[in-house]
Design a protein around this motif. Structure first.
Motif, PDB file in Angstrom:
ATOM      1  N   TYR A  52       0.867  -1.175   0.000  1.00  0.00           N
ATOM      2  CA  TYR A  52       0.000   0.000   0.000  1.00  0.00           C
ATOM      3  C   TYR A  52       0.908   1.230   0.000  1.00  0.00           C
ATOM      4  N   ILE A  53       0.809   2.076  -1.027  1.00  0.00           N
ATOM      5  CA  ILE A  53       1.755   3.170  -1.226  1.00  0.00           C
ATOM      6  C   ILE A  53       0.995   4.491  -1.331  1.00  0.00           C
ATOM      7  N   ASP A  54       1.361   5.435  -0.468  1.00  0.00           N
ATOM      8  CA  ASP A  54       0.876   6.817  -0.539  1.00  0.00           C
ATOM      9  C   ASP A  54       2.048   7.684  -0.967  1.00  0.00           C
ATOM     10  N   ALA A  55       2.185   7.927  -2.260  1.00  0.00           N
ATOM     11  CA  ALA A  55       3.290   8.730  -2.790  1.00  0.00           C
ATOM     12  C   ALA A  55       2.871  10.192  -2.853  1.00  0.00           C
ATOM     13  N   GLY A  56       3.712  11.061  -2.307  1.00  0.00           N
ATOM     14  CA  GLY A  56       3.409  12.486  -2.331  1.00  0.00           C
ATOM     15  C   GLY A  56       2.247  12.881  -1.455  1.00  0.00           C
ATOM     16  N   LYS A  57       2.031  12.196  -0.329  1.00  0.00           N
ATOM     17  CA  LYS A  57       0.911  12.474   0.568  1.00  0.00           C
ATOM     18  C   LYS A  57       1.434  12.903   1.931  1.00  0.00           C
ATOM     19  N   SER A  58       0.815  13.948   2.469  1.00  0.00           N
ATOM     20  CA  SER A  58       1.198  14.423   3.791  1.00  0.00           C
ATOM     21  C   SER A  58       0.691  13.457   4.857  1.00  0.00           C
ATOM     22  N   GLY A  59       1.456  13.337   5.932  1.00  0.00           N
ATOM     23  CA  GLY A  59       1.073  12.461   7.028  1.00  0.00           C
ATOM     24  C   GLY A  59       0.351  13.165   8.147  1.00  0.00           C
ATOM     25  N   LEU A  60      -0.097  14.421   7.911  1.00  0.00           N
ATOM     26  CA  LEU A  60      -0.741  15.186   8.976  1.00  0.00           C
ATOM     27  C   LEU A  60      -2.119  14.646   9.330  1.00  0.00           C
ATOM     28  N   SER A  61      -2.785  14.024   8.382  1.00  0.00           N
ATOM     29  CA  SER A  61      -4.121  13.501   8.642  1.00  0.00           C
ATOM     30  C   SER A  61      -4.382  12.346   7.692  1.00  0.00           C
ATOM     31  N   LEU A  62      -5.599  11.815   7.763  1.00  0.00           N
ATOM     32  CA  LEU A  62      -5.989  10.729   6.878  1.00  0.00           C
ATOM     33  C   LEU A  62      -6.489  11.254   5.543  1.00  0.00           C
ATOM     34  N   LYS A  63      -6.631  12.570   5.411  1.00  0.00           N
ATOM     35  CA  LYS A  63      -7.164  13.173   4.194  1.00  0.00           C
ATOM     36  C   LYS A  63      -6.235  12.934   3.019  1.00  0.00           C
ATOM     37  N   ARG A  95       2.225  11.716  10.743  1.00  0.00           N
ATOM     38  CA  ARG A  95       2.647  12.782  11.649  1.00  0.00           C
ATOM     39  C   ARG A  95       1.404  13.501  12.179  1.00  0.00           C
ATOM     40  N   PHE A  96       0.472  12.737  12.699  1.00  0.00           N
ATOM     41  CA  PHE A  96      -0.780  13.290  13.197  1.00  0.00           C
ATOM     42  C   PHE A  96      -0.507  14.264  14.341  1.00  0.00           C
ATOM     43  N   GLN A  97      -1.239  15.412  14.298  1.00  0.00           N
ATOM     44  CA  GLN A  97      -1.043  16.412  15.344  1.00  0.00           C
ATOM     45  C   GLN A  97      -1.605  15.952  16.680  1.00  0.00           C
ATOM     46  N   ASN A  98      -2.518  15.015  16.649  1.00  0.00           N
ATOM     47  CA  ASN A  98      -2.982  14.366  17.876  1.00  0.00           C
ATOM     48  C   ASN A  98      -2.407  12.947  17.884  1.00  0.00           C
ATOM     49  N   PRO A  99      -1.454  12.645  18.746  1.00  0.00           N
ATOM     50  CA  PRO A  99      -0.830  11.310  18.725  1.00  0.00           C
ATOM     51  C   PRO A  99      -1.825  10.185  18.989  1.00  0.00           C
ATOM     52  N   ASP A 100      -2.928  10.497  19.642  1.00  0.00           N
ATOM     53  CA  ASP A 100      -3.918   9.447  19.898  1.00  0.00           C
ATOM     54  C   ASP A 100      -4.566   8.967  18.600  1.00  0.00           C
ATOM     55  N   GLN A 101      -4.562   9.804  17.549  1.00  0.00           N
ATOM     56  CA  GLN A 101      -5.144   9.378  16.276  1.00  0.00           C
ATOM     57  C   GLN A 101      -4.323   8.253  15.663  1.00  0.00           C
ATOM     58  N   ALA A 102      -2.993   8.371  15.683  1.00  0.00           N
ATOM     59  CA  ALA A 102      -2.135   7.296  15.177  1.00  0.00           C
ATOM     60  C   ALA A 102      -2.312   6.037  16.016  1.00  0.00           C
ATOM     61  N   ALA A 103      -2.404   6.214  17.339  1.00  0.00           N
ATOM     62  CA  ALA A 103      -2.596   5.054  18.210  1.00  0.00           C
ATOM     63  C   ALA A 103      -3.947   4.398  17.965  1.00  0.00           C
ATOM     64  N   HIS A 104      -4.969   5.199  17.639  1.00  0.00           N
ATOM     65  CA  HIS A 104      -6.301   4.649  17.398  1.00  0.00           C
ATOM     66  C   HIS A 104      -6.298   3.737  16.172  1.00  0.00           C
ATOM     67  N   TYR A 105      -5.663   4.175  15.073  1.00  0.00           N
ATOM     68  CA  TYR A 105      -5.622   3.336  13.871  1.00  0.00           C
ATOM     69  C   TYR A 105      -4.844   2.044  14.130  1.00  0.00           C
ATOM     70  N   MET A 141       6.840  13.272  18.884  1.00  0.00           N
ATOM     71  CA  MET A 141       7.980  13.891  18.201  1.00  0.00           C
ATOM     72  C   MET A 141       7.718  14.021  16.700  1.00  0.00           C
ATOM     73  N   ALA A 142       7.041  13.025  16.096  1.00  0.00           N
ATOM     74  CA  ALA A 142       6.729  13.098  14.664  1.00  0.00           C
ATOM     75  C   ALA A 142       5.797  14.259  14.367  1.00  0.00           C
ATOM     76  N   GLY A 143       4.769  14.461  15.225  1.00  0.00           N
ATOM     77  CA  GLY A 143       3.872  15.587  15.031  1.00  0.00           C
ATOM     78  C   GLY A 143       4.550  16.910  15.316  1.00  0.00           C
ATOM     79  N   GLU A 144       5.426  16.952  16.323  1.00  0.00           N
ATOM     80  CA  GLU A 144       6.133  18.174  16.683  1.00  0.00           C
ATOM     81  C   GLU A 144       7.087  18.597  15.561  1.00  0.00           C
ATOM     82  N   TYR A 145       7.665  17.627  14.869  1.00  0.00           N
ATOM     83  CA  TYR A 145       8.560  17.934  13.754  1.00  0.00           C
ATOM     84  C   TYR A 145       7.806  18.718  12.676  1.00  0.00           C
ATOM     85  N   SER A 146       6.569  18.309  12.363  1.00  0.00           N
ATOM     86  CA  SER A 146       5.778  19.015  11.360  1.00  0.00           C
ATOM     87  C   SER A 146       5.425  20.424  11.827  1.00  0.00           C
TER      88      SER A 146
END
Length: 623
Positions: A52-63, A95-105, A141-146
């Motif tokens: 499964y490849i997301d090329a050129g997609k931001s990791g800030l959200s699922l959008k 790089r979700f701004q809410n770390p709980d979103q990554a944990a939820h998935y 840290m991943a979200g803070e980097y963004s």
């Protein structure tokens, strides 16, 4: 997503790999991630069966991350394709701004029995409590980097804008982007979509060609001095065939941006809005804008300021302001109605009022005005009761056996079809209430085609009348010129209608050839002749449906306008129904497509609205 669903019964664990990069210049390209995951899978007993490849997609959200959405869907589906998900590291998961979103998935996957393994992280697939804490810190840290990177880029762009360098790839109509070096020496003109290649190079904005600058001045003069609306300005420029960037029309949105852009007075502006981390756009106060005087004003400053004042009057309407304007108009005129609102200059348009309050009547109630009662039935000054309409529909059906909008509009003992739909909901509902059968739309179309055919309209193709004798003569001429006839040759020769028209008139090309008295050919003869032409390089192939080559047979505007005038002179009026029934004119839908609207066609033909018939047009009265 690529998948190989054939697993081994006692072999390695089936796994899906998820790859993501946010840009082409990303350090972790999908190829590097693929290699690292393959090495990890070989060492730890995994077999990658899906990618499964997301090329050129931001990791800030699922959008916009279609691959991750599909991965979660497959992981939670009934059919299990894999038992594990391999990701390079936590930042590739997101790089979700809410770390709980990554944990939820990740929790959803683990709940479905599928583990998420981070190949480049020290904890790997360990799920111990300490590992969970470390993993959460990694997500933060991943979200803070963004967030930090977004802030640094915003500051850098603002500093560059303060120095007069353009930020962004698009520029307003009438201006151009020029690539300069560090000393501001021009290097080349950048076309639309082009970007600088070196970090030391910069981009500045300069005025465009003189003819485009003249158009900018005309726009401001039409808006301020002539008090034309933005839509009317756009229509005027479109009629003059004035095009913008890449040949596109100057739409009302582009006209509005031109009128509000300070580039027209030589001033570049930046930081008018903020749009960071995929959050909603926020407008900054004017004190936070960055301005730089780049060149001499293209439009007089006083003219630009007058345009901003008029834009402000149309831009600041809210419910309270609209109510105050309506109250002033009511106090001045003593009543309110749509035409009065449209004519008043200190009141927004009726459309704006209706969009804020839901309807004009709701706005009237909000300001305490009650319009006088109007009879629910009335058309052209005549009162139509429900009983009269039902009786008229039954009488019309008894005379013709069916009812259509055209028949209703021609009937003298019924109101217009629009009137019936407005007061009874729809024509089928009115027919049911009158106890009459409702004809399906397909049957209505079929009868319309039969009526046009009986009137001779079937003989017209692209505005030219083609009798059977003329069509057959065209086939004989093709046979004489090329030595054969085929569907592709008929479609592309440019002197006859398309092959589909022949099939429509005669049933098939073979029947048309027989009527034209051309020699009969078997299927094998046709195939051998086509093979011979292909070897000789003379075979005419079928053209793609996306071909933009237009047929040489087309409508002439003067012929259509002349036909409209002749029809109006003969009937005393003109309607869409009369146009459809006229064999010497194309269908009304074709007239609309040709001129843009039926009212524009009437205007070009010199037709005017008839007195007492607001929806009827005809020739003006002679004085």
């Amino acid at each position: 997503m690529s998948c190989d669903p054939a697993p081994s019964a006692h072999g390695p664990v089936r796994a899906a790999q998820y790859l993501r990069m946010s840009s082409e210049n990303q350090r972790y390209s999908t190829e590097n991630q693929r290699n690292a995951i393959a090495e990890y899978a070989e060492q730890h007993g995994y077999q990658v069966v899906a990618s499964y490849i997301d090329a050129g997609k931001s990791g800030l959200s699922l959008k916009g991350r279609d691959a991750l959405r599909q991965l979660l869907s497959d992981a939670l589906g009934a059919k299990r394709l894999f038992e594990a998900i391999l990701v390079l590291d936590v930042s590739r998961w997101g790089r979700f701004q809410n770390p709980d979103q990554a944990a939820h998935y990740e929790f959803l996957c683990r709940q479905a029995g599928i583990s998420v393994v981070y190949c480049a992280e020290p904890f790997g697939e360990d799920v111990a409590p300490v590992t969970t804490i470390v993993k959460h810190l990694k997500r933060v840290m991943a979200g803070e980097y963004s967030r930090e990177l977004s802030g640094k880029l915003a500051r850098a762009k603002r500093q560059q804008a303060e120095l007069g360098f353009r930020q962004g790839s698009r520029v307003l109509y009438g201006f151009r982007r020029v690539l300069v070096d560090a000393a501001r020496n021009p290097k080349q003109l950048l076309q639309q979509g082009e970007r600088k290649a070196l970090s030391n190079d910069k981009v500045v904005v300069v005025p465009g060609p003189p003819e485009e600058l003249e158009v900018l001045r005309r726009i401001f003069e039409m808006y301020v001095r002539d008090e034309m609306s933005i839509k009317k300005i756009a229509r005027c420029l479109a009629d003059e065939n004035i095009r913008g960037q890449a040949g596109s029309v100057l739409s009302p949105a582009i006209i509005r941006r031109i009128l509000s852009s300070e580039l027209c007075i030589g001033r570049m502006t930046y930081n008018r809005t903020i749009h960071r981390l995929q959050k909603p756009v926020i407008r900054n106060p004017e004190s936070a804008w960055t301005r730089f005087s780049a060149f001499e004003p293209v439009v007089p400053v006083t003219l630009f300021e007058d345009a901003q004042k008029r834009l402000a009057r149309h831009r600041l309407w809210d419910e309270e302001a609209i109510k105050a304007a309506l109250k002033r108009l009511f106090a001045r005129e003593g009543y309110l109605k749509q035409k009065l609102i449209e004519r008043a200059k200190d009141v927004p348009s009726a459309e704006t009022v209706a969009s804020h309050f839901g309807s004009l009547h709701a706005a009237y109630e909000a300001v305490g005005y009650r319009p006088p009662p109007v009879s629910p039935f009335g058309n052209n000054g005549k009162h139509w009761s429900r009983k009269e309409i039902m009786a008229g529909l039954r009488k019309l059906h008894a005379a013709h056996g069916y009812i259509t909008n055209r028949l209703i509009n021609k009937c003298i003992f019924l109101p217009s079809d629009n009137y019936i739909r407005r007061h009874l909901g729809s024509l089928p509902r009115a027919l049911k209430e009158a106890g009459l059968p409702v004809i399906p739309h397909s049957e209505v179309q079929k009868r319309s085609w039969e009526r046009r055919k009986s009137n001779g309209c079937d003989e017209y193709y692209h505005g030219i009348r083609w009798t059977d004798a003329r069509l057959l003569r065209g086939l004989r001429q093709l046979e004489q010129q090329f030595g054969y006839t085929s569907a592709n040759l008929i479609d592309q020769n440019g002197s006859t209608p398309k092959s589909g028209y022949y099939v429509k008139r005669f049933g098939s090309i073979t029947k048309a050839r027989k009527l034209a008295k051309l020699p009969r050919r078997s299927h094998s003869d046709i195939t051998l002749a086509a093979c011979r032409r292909r070897k000789e390089g003379t075979l005419i192939r079928r053209k793609s449906q996306q071909s933009k080559l237009a047929c040489v047979l087309r409508y002439r505007s003067e012929d259509i306008l002349r036909g409209l005038r002749v029809l109006a002179r003969r009937e005393g009026k003109i309607t869409i129904g009369l146009i459809d029934d006229e064999p010497h004119l194309p269908a009304a839908s074709t007239v609309i497509h040709h001129f843009g609207s039926i009212s524009r066609a009437y205007r070009l033909a010199g037709l005017v609205r008839l007195a007492g018939w607001p929806m009827r047009h005809g020739l003006p009265e002679r004085r």
